[in-house]
Design an enzyme around this catalytic site. Structure first.
Site, mmCIF file in Angstrom:
data_model
loop_
_atom_site.group_PDB
_atom_site.id
_atom_site.type_symbol
_atom_site.label_atom_id
_atom_site.label_comp_id
_atom_site.label_asym_id
_atom_site.label_seq_id
_atom_site.Cartn_x
_atom_site.Cartn_y
_atom_site.Cartn_z
ATOM 1 N N GLY A 164 0.847 -1.190 0.000
ATOM 2 C CA GLY A 164 0.000 0.000 0.000
ATOM 3 C C GLY A 164 0.877 1.232 0.000
ATOM 4 C CB CYS A 165 0.326 4.552 1.485
ATOM 5 S SG CYS A 165 1.189 6.110 1.734
#
Length: 178
Positions: free
Chosen positions: A12-13
């Protein structure tokens, strides 16, 4: 004598993954960046966010394998994000947010395959984490490095990263820096 190794993962981020591994004992350095794309040249954050370059947001983790093993790094990685959602972590959607392990050699590949296979029994859904050889790692812009440490009260940090760190502290308390 130290045994310095590098792991490259995306969950993800990269701000989230970076914040998690900065707290892990044996981790010496974490760098946010990009990997896995098909567009030549050093991509920018804006280009990555378009989803058109094929790159994933990743972190490169430099760690002392005498303190923490690659297997332990991957177990922490797999349990602090959702490896069962394709191209998404929470509200962050797109191929740049995919779950991915970029292995550096055959030994890392073998360990990654073993960890994913073994940990898969703990999830109700199928793990969709991509496993690929590392081709090129591009360091992200300076404003994306140490993001959580420099912006802990920013909204995204408070609502997304802080809960991940709480989960890390609950699941892996014995692996944390003091």
């Amino acid at each position: 004598m130290s045994n310095i190794q590098i792991a490259t993962v995306g969950g993800g981020c990269f701000w989230c993954t970076e914040a998690v591994f900065q707290e892990v004992k044996g981790v010496e350095h974490v760098v946010s960046g990009y990997s896995g794309g098909a567009v030549p040249g050093h991509p920018t954050y804006r280009e990555i966010c378009s989803g058109l370059t094929g790159h994933a947001e990743v972190v490169q983790i430099t760690f002392n394998a005498n303190v923490i093993s690659y297997q332990e790094i991957l177990i922490i990685f797999m349990t602090t994000h959702d490896p069962t959602t394709l191209n998404q972590q929470g509200a962050d959607k797109g191929t740049q947010y995919r779950s991915v392990i970029y292995y550096h050699d055959e030994k890392q590949q073998e360990i990654a395959e073993k960890v994913v296979s073994e940990i898969g029994t703990y999830f109700e859904k199928t793990i969709v984490t991509e496993m690929s050889p590392l081709d090129v790692f591009y360091e992200a812009e300076a404003e994306h490095q140490n993001y959580y440490r420099t912006h802990p009260t920013q909204g995204y940090c408070s609502f997304v990263i802080t809960p991940k760190l709480t989960k890390l502290r609950q699941l892996h308390a014995d692996k944390l820096k003091t």
